[in-house]
Design a protein around this motif. Structure first.
Motif, PDB file in Angstrom:
ATOM      1  N   TYR A  24      10.248  -9.073   6.159  1.00  0.00           N
ATOM      2  CA  TYR A  24       9.329  -8.112   6.751  1.00  0.00           C
ATOM      3  C   TYR A  24       8.978  -8.537   8.183  1.00  0.00           C
ATOM      4  N   ASN A  25       8.850  -7.551   9.045  1.00  0.00           N
ATOM      5  CA  ASN A  25       8.429  -7.778  10.425  1.00  0.00           C
ATOM      6  C   ASN A  25       6.919  -7.546  10.515  1.00  0.00           C
ATOM      7  N   ARG A  35       5.993   2.598   1.327  1.00  0.00           N
ATOM      8  CA  ARG A  35       5.001   1.532   1.214  1.00  0.00           C
ATOM      9  C   ARG A  35       4.831   0.782   2.528  1.00  0.00           C
ATOM     10  N   GLN A  36       3.677   0.207   2.658  1.00  0.00           N
ATOM     11  CA  GLN A  36       3.353  -0.664   3.788  1.00  0.00           C
ATOM     12  C   GLN A  36       2.887  -1.998   3.197  1.00  0.00           C
ATOM     13  N   TYR A  37       3.365  -3.103   3.760  1.00  0.00           N
ATOM     14  CA  TYR A  37       2.927  -4.406   3.275  1.00  0.00           C
ATOM     15  C   TYR A  37       1.763  -4.897   4.123  1.00  0.00           C
ATOM     16  N   GLU A  62       0.837  -1.198   0.000  1.00  0.00           N
ATOM     17  CA  GLU A  62       0.000   0.000   0.000  1.00  0.00           C
ATOM     18  C   GLU A  62       0.871   1.247   0.000  1.00  0.00           C
ATOM     19  N   SER A  63       0.572   2.191  -0.890  1.00  0.00           N
ATOM     20  CA  SER A  63       1.281   3.470  -0.905  1.00  0.00           C
ATOM     21  C   SER A  63       0.946   4.259   0.349  1.00  0.00           C
ATOM     22  N   ARG A  64       1.982   4.793   1.001  1.00  0.00           N
ATOM     23  CA  ARG A  64       1.772   5.537   2.244  1.00  0.00           C
ATOM     24  C   ARG A  64       2.283   6.965   2.171  1.00  0.00           C
ATOM     25  N   ASN A  70       5.780  -2.292   8.285  1.00  0.00           N
ATOM     26  CA  ASN A  70       6.170  -0.945   7.877  1.00  0.00           C
ATOM     27  C   ASN A  70       7.626  -0.868   7.419  1.00  0.00           C
ATOM     28  N   ASN A  71       8.405  -1.944   7.650  1.00  0.00           N
ATOM     29  CA  ASN A  71       9.833  -1.921   7.310  1.00  0.00           C
ATOM     30  C   ASN A  71      10.069  -2.321   5.862  1.00  0.00           C
TER      31      ASN A  71
END
Length: 698
Positions: A398-399, A333-335, A315-317, A379-380
């Motif tokens: 990803y965390n 971005r956010q996954y 997702e574009s942030r 968020n990483n």
């Protein structure tokens, strides 16, 4: 599950039927249909519909704006999904993903055969039309008929049913961007007197996209059985299985500047190649219809629906400057890893009394829906360049943290009383009242202190009148109200609640006219809608919501159907809609004057045109379509530029074959259909697509 054998099975299943069928009669009948005169008013227009009253009623005697898009119009426009048809419904435009803008308001609820149970609802997929007979739309609040809903209107999909006469075809499609489709459809009587009938449809399509990493795969199985138990009683059973996989999705838009200019190439996509949106859904529907005697009839409908969708996407942030030169050159971005499950059942019953000049309806319906939502996010993630995107994200590093794990169980019940009264030979009146009861239980599996139970009651009303001034001029007027309770999940302090229920009201007046020996049908409607307590995402925090105090929508719509000549027909729809925020909320968000007050994704002007010219000497027809949508604004009040797109279709028949070539977006326009917010940007329209199809009837 997948159906890898559908493509080959279509051909194998059809071979014995082709061999056993004489196609001479079929070919002749199809040729007559293609070249019939007066096509617009005989094939593009329906005289009656149930969407405006829950009883089959002449549209000219329906005291509210109603439009019906027939199967012929759907086929002529080569419409694959409902977004292809918005040009032909005045006051309707594309919103975000599966929602539409209806007279200025966002709408995500659709009916199937007059019942709730949309298999695409709660997901981010668009309803497909492969098994839809016609599309009906009622404008304005429909709460007095169908319960809680948005005030702009509601769309009802009428599904294809088993037929009394044999209708069999195989249809193959091809196109650019790797598009191909296959369909086998067979329907007709099972026994000699056709008291028992069947329907079978197998369909699949697959295509790539002009957007990076994107392709789609749709598969659909549709089964039907109808039984005339006696002369007065019919039972119809239907089952549909839907598989839709969208790779490189959930597909979002492209960031823009405040003037609506794209900040990246139109092929840009925030999603990686491994991202996907995969829907697996099914529905079962049963309907019993009975004429008890000459004055009393009733029906009972049941619809079961179940769906599960996996969403893995980036997702574009928001924009970022990665090289510190003062110019934003990438997107943060956010996954998101989401699992959405939706299961429910709807019951609907109508008892109708035709007594003297009155048609009295006593209706009742009940819907129970269970929605489960599991949501992890990270968020990483690395930013993605706008100019030179490199898709190499390592999702394994990803965390992921749990963001939501909840269940919402909702129940809606309604009791409707309606009287349609033929007061005189010219004057028809309608009055209806509906009692609504709503219950919802919200369970937060992360923190049970957030659990909530919410219930509400509301009353919706409708009154209206139609008057046959003459055979050619038929005015009408109506007043209707709408009610929409907020969900229990939105009542929590953590998301900004509690909120009052939405309330809406509409005043509408219109006239339906016929000219030139009824070769020209012109309908005009004007309306004023007020809606209070609308929830929207908080622009300062995507996990919270805010309530707008009052939004007002008013405008006018003109719909024209014309037989210009015996060979040339046209369908035109125009809408002027002015939707603005009249009263801001109490959370410090204010709106200025003029355009800065405009509600998101509510264009001031919309124009849709479809015109067709028959060529008898070639057993063919050519059609041209156009759609214009004026400037809009997204939720952060960035501009969404106006656009105009054109389509063209050629159709011809050779014996039992129907061949069609369609070009959508003829000029290959790069445009945005709507906007979301500053982070996500504007949603792109489809670039030029070419669709070829060959249908063999047997």
């Amino acid at each position: 599950m997948k159906y890898p054998m559908i493509s080959s099975s279509l051909l194998l299943l059809s071979l014995p039927l082709m061999a056993a069928t004489d196609t001479t009669t079929t070919s002749s009948e199809q040729l007559d249909t293609l070249l019939v005169t007066g096509r617009a008013l005989s094939h593009y227009k329906e005289e009656s519909a149930s969407i405006g009253s829950r009883t089959e009623t002449d549209i000219d005697k329906t005291a509210q704006s109603v439009q019906v898009l027939t199967e012929t119009l759907i086929e002529d426009q080569a419409a694959h999904q409902v977004t292809d048809l918005y040009r032909s419904i005045s006051g309707v435009s594309q919103d975000n993903v599966s929602t539409v803008t209806f007279r200025g308001f966002h709408q995500d609820e659709q009916l199937y055969d007059g019942m709730r149970g949309n298999p695409y609802k709660e997901f981010f997929t668009v309803p497909q039309l492969v098994n839809i007979q016609e599309v009906q739309a009622i404008k304005g609040p429909a709460g007095a008929l169908y319960g809680a809903g948005e005030p702009g209107g509601v769309i009802n999909y009428v599904s294809k049913k088993p037929t009394y006469e044999p209708e069999n075809f195989i249809k193959l499609g091809a196109g650019n961007k790797g598009y191909h489709s296959e369909q086998l459809s067979s329907s007709g009587p099972i026994n000699q007197d056709a008291s028992q009938r069947y329907r079978l449809s197998l369909y699949q399509d697959k295509s790539d996209s002009y957007r990076n990493n994107v392709d789609q795969d749709n598969q659909n199985i549709d089964l039907g059985y109808a039984w005339d138990i006696n002369d007065d009683t019919t039972l119809t059973l239907q089952y549909t299985n839907i598989e839709q996989t969208l790779d490189g999705a959930r597909l979002r838009g492209i960031p823009t500047d405040d003037d609506g200019n794209f900040l990246a190439d139109d092929s840009w996509n925030a999603n990686e190649p491994g991202d996907q949106q995969a829907l697996d859904a099914e529905t079962f529907q049963a309907k019993l219809e009975q004429y008890i005697n000459a004055t009393v009839s009733w029906d009972l409908g049941l619809r079961y629906f179940k769906g599960e969708e996996i969403q893995n996407y980036h997702e574009s942030r928001g924009l970022t400057d990665t090289d510190n030169d003062g110019i934003n050159d990438a997107v943060r971005r956010q996954y998101r890893d989401q699992l959405r499950s939706n299961e429910g059942i709807s019951l609907s019953s109508n008892l109708v009394f035709d007594v003297n000049d009155h048609t009295v309806l006593v209706g009742a319906d009940y819907t129970r829906n269970t929605y489960d939502y599991l949501y992890y996010r990270a968020n990483n993630t690395d930013p993605l360049s706008l100019n030179n995107p490199t898709y190499d994200a390592d999702i394994s590093r990803y965390n992921l943290t749990l963001n939501q794990d909840n269940q919402t169980v909702s129940q809606q019940m309604g009791l409707l009383l309606q009287d349609q009264w033929a007061a005189t030979e010219r004057l028809d009146l309608v009055a209806g009242v509906r009692l609504n009861h709503f219950e919802e239980d919200f369970t937060d599996h992360r923190d049970r202190s957030n659990d909530a139970t919410y219930s509400d009651q509301g009353i919706d009303t409708r009154v209206g009148a139609t008057y046959a001034w003459s055979d050619n001029v038929k005015p009408y007027t109506s007043y209707s109200t709408g009610y929409q309770p907020q969900s229990a999940g939105d009542q929590q302090d953590s998301v900004g609640g509690p909120f009052d229920p939405e309330q809406s009201r509409q005043m509408e007046a219109g006239v339906r006219t016929y000219w030139l020996d009824k070769r020209l049908n012109v309908n005009l409607a004007v309306y004023h809608i007020e809606r209070e307590n609308i929830l929207q995402e908080d622009p300062n925090d995507s996990d919270r919501k805010i309530a707008l105090g009052k939004v007002r929508s008013q405008g006018a719509e003109i719909d024209v159907l014309a037989d210009i000549t015996d060979r040339w027909v046209a369908n035109l729809s125009y809408a002027y809609n002015d939707t603005i925020v009249k009263q801001a909320n109490d959370d410090g968000i204010r709106f200025g004057a003029g355009d800065s007050d405009r509600f998101s994704n509510s264009p001031l002007h919309q124009l849709g045109l479809w015109t067709r010219y028959d060529l008898p000497s070639l057993s063919s027809a050519v059609s041209i379509g156009a759609e214009h949508v004026s400037q809009q604004y997204n939720r952060d009040h960035q501009k969404v530029k106006p656009y105009t797109v054109y389509d063209a279709t050629w159709q011809t028949q050779i014996d039992a074959w129907t061949l069609q070539a369609t070009i959508k977006n003829l000029t290959d326009e790069v445009y945005a259909t709507s906007g979301f917010n500053r982070n996500i940007g504007s949603n792109l329209g489809e670039r030029r697509r070419i669709y070829l199809s060959a249908q063999y009837d047997f």
